[in-house]
Design a protein around this motif. Structure first.
Motif, PDB file in Angstrom:
ATOM      1  N   MET A 144       7.524   3.065  -8.662  1.00 32.12           N
ATOM      2  CA  MET A 144       6.537   2.009  -8.560  1.00 32.12           C
ATOM      3  C   MET A 144       7.274   0.681  -8.679  1.00 32.12           C
ATOM      4  SD  MET A 144       3.522   3.232  -8.069  1.00 32.12           S
ATOM      5  CE  MET A 144       2.391   4.594  -8.385  1.00 32.12           C
ATOM      6  N   GLN A 146       5.909  -2.375  -8.816  1.00 31.82           N
ATOM      7  CA  GLN A 146       5.195  -3.377  -9.595  1.00 31.82           C
ATOM      8  C   GLN A 146       4.309  -2.678 -10.631  1.00 31.82           C
ATOM      9  OE1 GLN A 146       3.206  -6.557  -7.488  1.00 31.82           O
ATOM     10  NE2 GLN A 146       4.428  -6.238  -5.639  1.00 31.82           N
ATOM     11  N   SER A 147       3.860  -3.444 -11.586  1.00 35.39           N
ATOM     12  CA  SER A 147       2.870  -2.940 -12.527  1.00 35.39           C
ATOM     13  C   SER A 147       1.478  -3.257 -11.990  1.00 35.39           C
ATOM     14  CB  SER A 147       3.066  -3.583 -13.903  1.00 35.39           C
ATOM     15  OG  SER A 147       2.981  -4.994 -13.799  1.00 35.39           O
ATOM     16  N   ASN A 148       0.475  -2.665 -12.592  1.00 32.42           N
ATOM     17  CA  ASN A 148      -0.914  -2.902 -12.175  1.00 32.42           C
ATOM     18  C   ASN A 148      -1.117  -2.628 -10.685  1.00 32.42           C
ATOM     19  OD1 ASN A 148      -1.565  -3.789 -14.818  1.00 32.42           O
ATOM     20  ND2 ASN A 148      -0.713  -5.803 -14.323  1.00 32.42           N
ATOM     21  N   VAL A 149      -0.637  -1.484 -10.230  1.00 28.51           N
ATOM     22  CA  VAL A 149      -0.739  -1.146  -8.808  1.00 28.51           C
ATOM     23  C   VAL A 149      -2.145  -0.644  -8.495  1.00 28.51           C
ATOM     24  CG1 VAL A 149       1.711  -0.595  -8.640  1.00 28.51           C
ATOM     25  CG2 VAL A 149       0.085   1.213  -9.173  1.00 28.51           C
ATOM     26  N   ALA A 153      -2.064   2.947  -4.061  1.00 29.53           N
ATOM     27  CA  ALA A 153      -0.616   3.091  -4.234  1.00 29.53           C
ATOM     28  C   ALA A 153      -0.303   4.278  -5.142  1.00 29.53           C
ATOM     29  CB  ALA A 153      -0.025   1.811  -4.811  1.00 29.53           C
ATOM     30  N   LYS A 154      -1.121   4.459  -6.187  1.00 29.97           N
ATOM     31  CA  LYS A 154      -0.931   5.616  -7.064  1.00 29.97           C
ATOM     32  C   LYS A 154      -1.127   6.913  -6.286  1.00 29.97           C
ATOM     33  CE  LYS A 154      -2.481   3.137 -11.197  1.00 29.97           C
ATOM     34  NZ  LYS A 154      -3.523   3.048 -12.248  1.00 29.97           N
ATOM     35  N   ASP A 165       8.345   3.443 -13.037  1.00 30.10           N
ATOM     36  CA  ASP A 165       8.876   2.200 -12.500  1.00 30.10           C
ATOM     37  C   ASP A 165      10.399   2.226 -12.625  1.00 30.10           C
ATOM     38  OD1 ASP A 165       9.421   1.699 -15.181  1.00 30.10           O
ATOM     39  OD2 ASP A 165       7.898   0.141 -15.389  1.00 30.10           O
ATOM     40  N   ASN A 233       0.737  -0.195   1.196  1.00 31.17           N
ATOM     41  CA  ASN A 233       1.167  -0.348  -0.199  1.00 31.17           C
ATOM     42  C   ASN A 233       2.670  -0.519  -0.353  1.00 31.17           C
ATOM     43  OD1 ASN A 233      -1.432   0.310  -1.881  1.00 31.17           O
ATOM     44  ND2 ASN A 233      -1.359   1.871  -0.283  1.00 31.17           N
ATOM     45  N   GLU A 235       4.549  -2.933  -0.852  1.00 33.78           N
ATOM     46  CA  GLU A 235       5.014  -3.833  -1.906  1.00 33.78           C
ATOM     47  C   GLU A 235       4.941  -3.192  -3.288  1.00 33.78           C
ATOM     48  OE1 GLU A 235       2.203  -7.178  -2.812  1.00 33.78           O
ATOM     49  OE2 GLU A 235       1.111  -6.311  -1.109  1.00 33.78           O
ATOM     50  N   TYR A 236       4.251  -2.068  -3.381  1.00 35.32           N
ATOM     51  CA  TYR A 236       4.062  -1.410  -4.669  1.00 35.32           C
ATOM     52  C   TYR A 236       4.882  -0.137  -4.833  1.00 35.32           C
ATOM     53  CZ  TYR A 236      -0.100  -4.395  -4.759  1.00 35.32           C
ATOM     54  OH  TYR A 236      -0.947  -5.471  -4.723  1.00 35.32           O
ATOM     55  N   VAL A 237       5.181   0.551  -3.749  1.00 40.69           N
ATOM     56  CA  VAL A 237       5.896   1.824  -3.832  1.00 40.69           C
ATOM     57  C   VAL A 237       7.168   1.759  -2.994  1.00 40.69           C
ATOM     58  CG1 VAL A 237       3.771   3.120  -4.210  1.00 40.69           C
ATOM     59  CG2 VAL A 237       4.644   2.873  -1.883  1.00 40.69           C
TER      60      VAL A 237
END
Length: 247
Positions: A144, A146-149, A153-154, A165, A233, A235-237
């Motif tokens: 991951m 970023q946080s707070n995805v 994205a999860k 992360d 997603n 930017e998140y994964v």
């Protein structure tokens, strides 16, 4: 999983079995500073072996290419012959879960997008025993970014619940007695251009071939969903390349 034969057919013939690119392989290798002149390298879960070929070209070593799907190894051998490096690549059809090498055998262990099948921490433990003193391990691992995805994205990693992360993975490798030398995130192009573009072409070919075959079409639809989920997603994964040394 029902329809595994269609899954394997989908991936047979692709240049890569997962995200990656030759520039990232070379960059990761550049951090291995004190190798013997002809290192012995183990490539775990080599797939069709794009990175295996690159390692053969830049390392001057011998690479044991390990995978449990023979068509991938056949493809790798063909490419190795074409590139003139077949004498430095040894093919081994074996599951990474059943590796029978002696401890302290390898100068380098490499695994791009495959070690997760053992579980990241369990894979680190196994590689630690197989590496010589001061040996190097280079792996790409799903993370991951970023946080707070968002939930979407999860969902991308839903088949890999152990995903962490970047800092979480660094903590694990330090716990397993490795020194982190470097890490970097694979560029988005290593997903979209190097991996997903040929995969999408292959999906479209097989959808025509298996028109009316619901099992096959569902397999291909899952891959299409993965691609779309990543694009939404990215930017998140991603994949992080971790380069480390055995303490």
């Amino acid at each position: 999983m029902e329809g595994m034969e269609y899954f394997y057919e989908l991936y047979t013939g692709l240049p890569r079995g997962g995200p990656g690119d030759n520039a990232s392989t070379r960059k990761a290798f550049s951090y291995l500073k004190h190798l013997p002149s002809e290192p012995l390298i183990l490539d775990i879960g080599c797939g069709p072996g794009m990175q295996t070929l690159e390692l053969a070209k830049i390392s001057n070593g011998t690479i044991i290419a390990l995978d449990n799907y023979q068509p991938f190894l056949d493809m790798l051998l063909q490419k190795a012959v074409e590139d003139g490096v077949e004498k430095r690549i040894v093919l081994k059809n074996q599951s990474m879960l059943e590796m029978d090498f002696r401890d302290s055998s390898f100068d380098v262990i490499w695994s791009e997008g495959a070690l997760y099948q053992m579980g990241f921490q369990q894979g680190l433990k196994k590689c630690y025993h197989l590496l010589k003193k001061g040996g190097y391990l280079a792996v790409t691992e799903g993370v991951m970014l970023q946080s707070n995805v968002p939930e979407s994205a999860k969902k991308f990693w839903e088949e890999y619940p152990d995903v962490k992360d970047i800092q979480g993975n660094i903590a694990v490798l330090q716990q397993e007695q490795y020194t982190l030398l470097a890490h970097f995130t694979l560029p988005e192009s290593s997903w979209t251009e190097q991996y997903y573009a040929p995969l999408e072409t292959r999906i479209h070919e097989l959808q025509k071939k298996y028109t009316g075959n619901q099992v096959a079409l569902e397999v291909f639809a899952r891959s299409e969903e993965e691609i779309e989920t990543y694009k939404k997603n990215s930017e998140y994964v991603g994949y992080e390349f971790f380069i480390m040394q055995k303490k």
